[in-house]
Design an enzyme around this catalytic site. Structure first.
Site, short mmCIF file in Angstrom:
data_model
loop_
_atom_site.label_atom_id
_atom_site.label_comp_id
_atom_site.label_asym_id
_atom_site.label_seq_id
_atom_site.Cartn_x
_atom_site.Cartn_y
_atom_site.Cartn_z
N LYS A 296 0.80 -1.23 0.00
CA LYS A 296 0.00 0.00 0.00
C LYS A 296 0.84 1.29 0.00
O LYS A 296 0.40 2.31 -0.48
CB LYS A 296 -0.95 0.01 1.20
CG LYS A 296 -2.02 -1.06 1.11
CD LYS A 296 -2.99 -0.98 2.26
CE LYS A 296 -3.95 -2.14 2.23
NZ LYS A 296 -4.96 -2.08 3.28
N ASP B 248 -9.64 2.53 2.35
CA ASP B 248 -9.59 1.99 3.73
C ASP B 248 -10.15 3.00 4.73
O ASP B 248 -10.91 2.62 5.63
CB ASP B 248 -8.13 1.66 4.11
CG ASP B 248 -7.63 0.40 3.42
OD1 ASP B 248 -8.45 -0.50 3.13
OD2 ASP B 248 -6.41 0.32 3.17
#
Ligand code: NAP
Length: 312
Positions: free
Chosen positions: A91, A127
Site C-alpha cells: 500500500k 480503507d
C-alpha cells in the site's frame, strides 16, 4: 472457470496473461495483489457482486513479492485490467507508482485501489472512507463525533484509521503503539490534517501514550471508541492488549480482526456490556468503495456482505 476464491495466481501467470495466454481467465480484469494473499476473502466478495450486477468482469488474487510490484502493475495494465486492489505489503510503495492520486490516498499516504485509465494509473484509498462507513453501520455513529483511541496506530491499518480520524476531525484522538516512535510519527501527520476548530477543551487533540495499563486507564475514560488495529488477537493464545477491568459499558470496541469473529478483546468488551463489532464491516465497505471506483456505479453491498459471511 476455476474457482477464483480458491486459486492464487503468480506473477508468471500475469506475464502469460499479458501475452494473451492462460491460466488467468480472460474475464479476469480485477485482482488483489499481496504477499501473502492466499487467505484473501476479496475474490469471494467481489465476484458475488460482479455477478449480481451483471458484469462479465471477474476478480482474482495474485501473489506478488514487494520487489515485483511495479512490474505486476504494469503487466495488469497491459493485460487490459480495469484495476487492482493492493494489500500487505504494497500500500505504501504503490504511492510512487501512480500517475495521479485521489485526495484520501495523498492524505493517508497509502493506496489500496488502482484504476487504469488508458496509460495512466490512478491511486485511491478506500480503507479510511470504508472505516467511516463501517463505524456508521455497526454503531450508528459518525466517526467524526467520537473520541477515538487507536491501538496499533503505527501499523498499516492503524495509521490509516488514525489519519482518517484526523481527516474527520474527531474531537479527541489517542494513539497507542507498541513501538511508540511510530505513533509519534503518525501523530505529527495527523495534526496537519486536523481542523482545529473542533477540539475538545484546551488539550492537545492528538495524544500518544505507551501501551501500558496506567496510561490506558488514564485515557480510556475519555474515549468513546476503541479500535484495535494491531494483529494481537488473531491467535487465541495472544496476550490481552487492554486489561478487561478497564472496559466499561459505555465504550464501543471495534476490532479490525475478523478471524476469529470474536477476539479476546471483543469477548472482554461483551462481558463488560460494551458495544462491539469485528473488522468484517471494514473489509466489506473498503471493497464496496473500490468496486464503485472501477464500475462507476453503486456496489451490491448486501450481496457482498452475504458472500463475505459465507466465506469467512
Ligand atoms: P502491520 O502493518 O504489520 O501492523 C501491525 C500492528 O500490530 C503494529 O502496530 C504492531 O506494533 C502491532 N503489534 C504486532 N504485534 C504486537 C504485539 N505483540 N503487541 C502489541 N502490538 C503488536 O499490520 P496491518 O496490516 O496494519 O494489520 C493489523 C491488523 O489489522 C491485522 O490483524 C489485520 O488482519 C487487520 N486488518 C483488518 C482489515 C479489515 O479489512 N478488517 C484490513 C487491514 C488489516 P509495532 O509497530 O510495535 O510492530
Amino acid at each position: 472457470m476455476s474457482d477464483l476464491s480458491q486459486t492464487t495466481f503468480t506473477l508468471e501467470d500475469l506475464r502469460a496473461r499479458a501475452e494473451g495466454r492462460g491460466p488467468i481467465p480472460a474475464e479476469v480484469g480485477l485482482a488483489v495483489l499481496g504477499h501473502p494473499v492466499e487467505h484473501s476473502l476479496s475474490p469471494a466478495m467481489q465476484n458475488a457482486a460482479l455477478e449480481a450486477l451483471g458484469s462479465k468482469l471477474r476478480y482474482a488474487k495474485i501473489d506478488c513479492p514487494p520487489e515485483q510490484l511495479a512490474e505486476a502493475i504494469d503487466l495488469a495494465r497491459k493485460a487490459g485490467f480495469t484495476g487492482l486492489n493492493l494489500t500487505i505489503p504494497h500500500k505504501f510503495e504503490a504511492l510512487n507508482l501512480c500517475n495521479e492520486l485521489d485526495d484520501t490516498a495523498r492524505q493517508l499516504g497509502a493506496v489500496n485501489t488502482l484504476l487504469f485509465d488508458g496509460s495512466r494509473i490512478v491511486g485511491f484509498n478506500t480503507d479510511g472512507p470504508g472505516l467511516v462507513r463501517a463505524i456508521r453501520e455497526v454503531f450508528a455513529f459518525d466517526l467524526r463525533d467520537l473520541r477515538v483511541m487507536v491501538l496499533g496506530a503505527g501499523g498499516g491499518a492503524g495509521s490509516a484509521a488514525a489519519l482518517q480520524c484526523a481527516l474527520e476531525s474527531c474531537p479527541r484522538l489517542v494513539l497507542v503503539n507498541r513501538t511508540e516512535g511510530k505513533a509519534h510519527d503518525i501523530a505529527a501527520q495527523a495534526k496537519k490534517l486536523l481542523h482545529t476548530d473542533r477540539l475538545e477543551g484546551p488539550d492537545d487533540p492528538v495524544t500518544v501514550i505507551p501501551l501500558e495499563e496506567s496510561a490506558l486507564r488514564e485515557q480510556i475514560g475519555r474515549t468513546d471508541l476503541v479500535i484495535n488495529a494491531t494483529s494481537l488477537g488473531m491467535k487465541r493464545t495472544d496476550p490481552r492488549l487492554v486489561p478487561a477491568a478497564l472496559i466499561t459499558p459505555d465504550l464501543m470496541v471495534y476490532d479490525m480482526i475478523y478471524r476469529p469473529a470474536v477476539t479476546r478483546l471483543l469477548e472482554d468488551a461483551q462481558n463488560a456490556n460494551a458495544r462491539t463489532a469485528n473488522g468484517l464491516s471494514l473489509l466489506l465497505h473498503q471493497g464496496a468503495l473500490s468496486l464503485e471506483i472501477w464500475l462507476n456505479r453503486p456496489a451490491a453491498v448486501d450481496v457482498m456482505r452475504r458472500a463475505l459471511e459465507q466465506a469467512v
